[in-house]
Design a protein around this motif. Structure first.
Motif, PDB file in Angstrom:
ATOM      1  N   PRO A 280       0.812  -1.223  -0.056  1.00 51.55           N
ATOM      2  CA  PRO A 280      -0.122  -0.114  -0.061  1.00 51.55           C
ATOM      3  C   PRO A 280       0.984   1.291  -0.085  1.00 51.55           C
ATOM      4  O   PRO A 280       2.072   1.266   0.416  1.00 51.55           O
ATOM      5  N   GLY A 281       0.464   2.113  -0.527  1.00 55.56           N
ATOM      6  CA  GLY A 281       0.920   3.557  -0.565  1.00 55.56           C
ATOM      7  C   GLY A 281       1.122   4.015   0.730  1.00 55.56           C
ATOM      8  O   GLY A 281       1.913   5.317   0.864  1.00 55.56           O
ATOM      9  N   THR A 282       0.631   3.495   1.962  1.00 51.99           N
ATOM     10  CA  THR A 282       0.714   4.320   3.286  1.00 51.99           C
ATOM     11  C   THR A 282       1.920   3.925   3.936  1.00 51.99           C
ATOM     12  O   THR A 282       1.982   4.558   5.053  1.00 51.99           O
ATOM     13  N   VAL A 283       2.713   2.795   3.456  1.00 52.28           N
ATOM     14  CA  VAL A 283       3.790   2.438   3.984  1.00 52.28           C
ATOM     15  C   VAL A 283       4.995   3.480   3.870  1.00 52.28           C
ATOM     16  O   VAL A 283       4.973   4.276   2.704  1.00 52.28           O
ATOM     17  N   THR A 284       5.830   3.525   4.551  1.00 60.16           N
ATOM     18  CA  THR A 284       7.138   4.368   4.450  1.00 60.16           C
ATOM     19  C   THR A 284       8.358   3.310   3.825  1.00 60.16           C
ATOM     20  O   THR A 284       8.395   2.384   4.569  1.00 60.16           O
ATOM     21  N   THR A 285       8.860   3.645   2.750  1.00 56.77           N
ATOM     22  CA  THR A 285      10.147   2.605   2.294  1.00 56.77           C
ATOM     23  C   THR A 285      11.293   3.462   2.538  1.00 56.77           C
ATOM     24  O   THR A 285      11.632   4.757   2.105  1.00 56.77           O
ATOM     25  N   LEU A 286      12.224   2.375   3.111  1.00 53.73           N
ATOM     26  CA  LEU A 286      13.568   3.061   3.441  1.00 53.73           C
ATOM     27  C   LEU A 286      14.500   2.406   2.670  1.00 53.73           C
ATOM     28  O   LEU A 286      14.574   1.077   2.664  1.00 53.73           O
ATOM     29  N   PRO A 335      13.941  -2.841  33.316  1.00 55.68           N
ATOM     30  CA  PRO A 335      13.170  -1.755  33.812  1.00 55.68           C
ATOM     31  C   PRO A 335      12.428  -1.847  35.017  1.00 55.68           C
ATOM     32  O   PRO A 335      11.683  -2.899  34.859  1.00 55.68           O
ATOM     33  N   THR A 336      12.383  -1.132  36.048  1.00 57.36           N
ATOM     34  CA  THR A 336      11.300  -1.240  37.090  1.00 57.36           C
ATOM     35  C   THR A 336       9.907  -0.949  36.647  1.00 57.36           C
ATOM     36  O   THR A 336       9.224  -1.461  37.178  1.00 57.36           O
ATOM     37  N   SER A 337       9.813  -0.348  35.594  1.00 57.59           N
ATOM     38  CA  SER A 337       8.290  -0.122  34.753  1.00 57.59           C
ATOM     39  C   SER A 337       8.453  -0.111  33.317  1.00 57.59           C
ATOM     40  O   SER A 337       9.656   0.065  32.591  1.00 57.59           O
ATOM     41  N   LYS A 338       7.497  -0.516  32.567  1.00 55.65           N
ATOM     42  CA  LYS A 338       7.377  -0.243  31.130  1.00 55.65           C
ATOM     43  C   LYS A 338       8.113   0.666  30.849  1.00 55.65           C
ATOM     44  O   LYS A 338       7.715   2.035  30.804  1.00 55.65           O
ATOM     45  N   ALA A 339       9.226   0.756  29.996  1.00 50.75           N
ATOM     46  CA  ALA A 339       9.901   2.143  29.359  1.00 50.75           C
ATOM     47  C   ALA A 339       9.454   2.173  27.810  1.00 50.75           C
ATOM     48  O   ALA A 339       9.398   1.257  27.039  1.00 50.75           O
ATOM     49  N   THR A 340       9.440   3.575  27.380  1.00 52.05           N
ATOM     50  CA  THR A 340       9.295   3.775  26.092  1.00 52.05           C
ATOM     51  C   THR A 340      10.357   4.526  25.600  1.00 52.05           C
ATOM     52  O   THR A 340      11.156   5.356  25.927  1.00 52.05           O
ATOM     53  N   LEU A 341      10.772   3.773  24.331  1.00 46.26           N
ATOM     54  CA  LEU A 341      12.175   4.338  23.489  1.00 46.26           C
ATOM     55  C   LEU A 341      11.662   4.676  22.152  1.00 46.26           C
ATOM     56  O   LEU A 341      10.463   4.251  21.671  1.00 46.26           O
ATOM     57  N   SER A 342      12.325   5.446  21.584  1.00 47.30           N
ATOM     58  CA  SER A 342      12.063   6.082  20.098  1.00 47.30           C
ATOM     59  C   SER A 342      13.621   6.140  19.411  1.00 47.30           C
ATOM     60  O   SER A 342      14.443   6.201  20.028  1.00 47.30           O
ATOM     61  N   ALA A 343      13.398   6.066  18.016  1.00 42.76           N
ATOM     62  CA  ALA A 343      14.270   5.970  17.385  1.00 42.76           C
ATOM     63  C   ALA A 343      13.981   6.763  15.794  1.00 42.76           C
ATOM     64  O   ALA A 343      12.667   6.620  15.663  1.00 42.76           O
ATOM     65  N   THR A 344      14.741   7.274  15.010  1.00 41.61           N
ATOM     66  CA  THR A 344      14.491   7.604  13.797  1.00 41.61           C
ATOM     67  C   THR A 344      15.474   6.867  12.809  1.00 41.61           C
ATOM     68  O   THR A 344      16.739   6.711  12.812  1.00 41.61           O
ATOM     69  N   LEU A 345      14.795   6.030  12.120  1.00 42.99           N
ATOM     70  CA  LEU A 345      15.288   5.328  11.064  1.00 42.99           C
ATOM     71  C   LEU A 345      15.732   5.798   9.817  1.00 42.99           C
ATOM     72  O   LEU A 345      14.921   6.459   9.254  1.00 42.99           O
ATOM     73  N   GLN A 346      16.884   5.526   9.282  1.00 45.24           N
ATOM     74  CA  GLN A 346      17.271   6.151   8.051  1.00 45.24           C
ATOM     75  C   GLN A 346      18.241   5.378   7.264  1.00 45.24           C
ATOM     76  O   GLN A 346      19.405   4.916   8.112  1.00 45.24           O
ATOM     77  N   GLY A 347      18.294   4.931   6.080  1.00 42.59           N
ATOM     78  CA  GLY A 347      19.071   4.223   5.279  1.00 42.59           C
ATOM     79  C   GLY A 347      19.897   5.128   4.517  1.00 42.59           C
ATOM     80  O   GLY A 347      20.589   6.227   4.619  1.00 42.59           O
ATOM     81  N   SER A 349      18.954   6.953   1.497  1.00 42.34           N
ATOM     82  CA  SER A 349      18.264   7.879   1.096  1.00 42.34           C
ATOM     83  C   SER A 349      17.997   9.013   2.323  1.00 42.34           C
ATOM     84  O   SER A 349      18.038   8.848   3.304  1.00 42.34           O
ATOM     85  N   ALA A 350      17.476  10.025   1.785  1.00 41.85           N
ATOM     86  CA  ALA A 350      16.968  11.081   2.791  1.00 41.85           C
ATOM     87  C   ALA A 350      15.718  10.782   3.410  1.00 41.85           C
ATOM     88  O   ALA A 350      15.250  11.414   4.647  1.00 41.85           O
ATOM     89  N   THR A 351      14.883   9.800   3.106  1.00 38.91           N
ATOM     90  CA  THR A 351      13.692   9.453   3.853  1.00 38.91           C
ATOM     91  C   THR A 351      14.061   8.896   5.215  1.00 38.91           C
ATOM     92  O   THR A 351      15.086   8.033   5.274  1.00 38.91           O
ATOM     93  N   ALA A 352      13.446   9.216   6.274  1.00 38.17           N
ATOM     94  CA  ALA A 352      13.543   8.751   7.561  1.00 38.17           C
ATOM     95  C   ALA A 352      12.044   8.621   8.287  1.00 38.17           C
ATOM     96  O   ALA A 352      11.112   9.131   7.601  1.00 38.17           O
ATOM     97  N   LEU A 353      12.147   7.790   9.206  1.00 38.29           N
ATOM     98  CA  LEU A 353      10.861   7.203   9.831  1.00 38.29           C
ATOM     99  C   LEU A 353      11.023   7.146  11.404  1.00 38.29           C
ATOM    100  O   LEU A 353      12.101   6.347  11.678  1.00 38.29           O
TER     101      LEU A 353
END
Length: 415
Positions: A280-286, A335-347, A349-353
């Motif tokens: 689908p066109g809704t996915v991001t391609t890296l 972790p003592t409680s559920k932790a939230t982590l984040s990252a920016t994926l980029q390969g 090209s300039a596209t990042a997610l």
């Protein structure tokens, strides 16, 4: 050995720790005894991937069934269950013991006056065995006459010290189901073979081959490292399907925080080759590199992080922003409680997610008794972000093969 193959075996290396992880403490999560809703294969280009007790009772090991036949034969065949689905390695490796009498029907690949073998290095282990030619059937797809590795058909006494046991101890050879935690590895990552032009080129200190020429019926460590043509290297079966051969789609249902006894995903071969694999066109391609790495990613304050998506890793592994569990499971985070982590994926090209994922207390997850565990995280070197099997839960991920050598598409990861 190239880094992708070492990285691809994080699950195999750390799951041994899981098997010995016990003790009390209970769980802060709700245990789910029911399997989440699963997609069902509906086409010849689809096959189920099952997470369950498997061959050793270790967690987050997604497996498929593969049928291996002597080239051109409909009778000299063996269907092998519990083969690890690995999106970060390339090619089929099956245990000699799982092939039974069929192993003798698979012709070895000649190398000089001997036969071709390989020491395939993983994170903390390796597989050792000959390269043979086979027809590989997965679902309704067939890759005819491709090189595969038969693991454990040579004795440990033949394992070369050069490029094999000089990297990891001989005791780390994964040549049985109990050490491999599966009956084989099905590598369906973005490369079409496991080594490419590097192993075909002249060898040097900076470019060692993982392939060896062994005297027939050798019983001693007298195999010699050799370069090997691309056509003789262990081959990604997907690349040799008659159609549906440009990629793999991996889909797993969402798994509740406490985990599930089982979970079943769907593997679809081909991308945009027929109605059931349209992207689908809704996915991001890296755009990835030739091994599926996204090396321009950002995580935990670091840039140029080497990130990759890998069903062959049974957790998500990264540098130390969290607290390790301690002596009972030192390679995992608690972790003592559920932790939230984040990252920016980029390969490439300039596209990042931007992506978000979670970490729960690993000891508590292990103590649920479930085999499909989300939010399981563990340690890796700074600058590495291994988004293993838990990252796939609740997602559909597209792995596009690197077909540039034949004038086709560049490799990519999309979701």
């Amino acid at each position: 050995m190239t880094a992708w193959l070492k990285a691809a075996a994080a699950a195999l290396a750390v799951s041994l720790i899981v098997a010995g992880c016990g003790g009390g403490g209970g769980s802060d999560n709700n245990t789910s005894q029911n399997a989440p809703a699963s997609p069902t294969p509906a086409g010849a280009n689809q096959v189920s991937a099952v997470i369950a007790q498997g061959v050793t009772g270790n967690i987050n090991i997604p497996t498929v069934s593969v049928t291996v036949c002597a080239p051109g034969s409909a009778s000299a065949c063996r269907t092998i269950d519990n083969v690890l689905l690995d999106t970060k390695s390339f090619g089929l490796r099956v245990l000699n013991s799982s092939l039974g009498s069929t192993a003798a029907s698979l012709p070895t690949v000649p190398s000089g006056t001997g036969v071709l073998a390989q020491c395939a290095l993983f994170a903390q282990s390796f597989t050792w065995g000959t390269i043979r030619t086979a027809d590989v059937h997965i679902g309704g797809e067939t890759a005819s006459g491709i090189p595969v590795q038969v693991v454990g058909d040579l004795s440990d006494a033949t394992i070369p010290s050069d490029n094999c046991t000089d990297s990891v101890p001989v005791s780390n050879a994964e040549d049985t189901a109990s050490t491999l935690n599966a009956n084989g590895i099905l590598g369906v990552g973005v490369a079409t073979n496991d080594c490419g032009t590097a192993c075909a080129a002249a060898m040097s200190a900076g470019n060692p081959s993982t392939y060896f020429s062994c005297p027939p019926n050798t019983t001693t460590a007298n195999c010699t490292r050799v370069p090997v043509a691309v056509a003789q290297q262990v081959t990604n079966p997907v690349a040799r399907f008659p159609s549906d051969n440009n990629g793999v789609i991996v889909q797993f249902p969402a798994v509740p925080d406490g985990g599930s006894k089982t979970a079943t995903g769907l593997v679809t071969f081909g991308i945009n080759t027929q109605a059931n694999n349209a992207m689908p066109g809704t996915v991001t391609t890296l755009a990835s590199d030739e091994a599926g790495d996204l090396k321009n990613s950002t995580f935990s304050g670091l840039t140029n992080v080497d990130a990759f998506l890998d069903t062959g890793s049974n957790g998500m592994f990264f540098g130390p922003p969290l607290t390790p569990c301690g002596s009972n499971a030192p390679d995992f985070y608690c972790p003592t409680s559920k932790a939230t982590l984040s990252a920016t994926l980029q390969g490439e090209s300039a596209t990042a997610l931007g992506v978000t994922f979670f970490a729960d207390n690993a000891t508590n997850l292990f103590n649920t008794g479930n085999f499909a565990l989300p939010n399981l995280t563990g340690t890796a070197a700074n600058g590495t972000l291994d988004l293993g099997l838990p990252f796939y839960f609740g997602k559909t991920v597209y792995h596009g093969l690197d077909l540039r050598a034949s004038g086709g598409q560049a490799p990519f990861i999309a979701f």
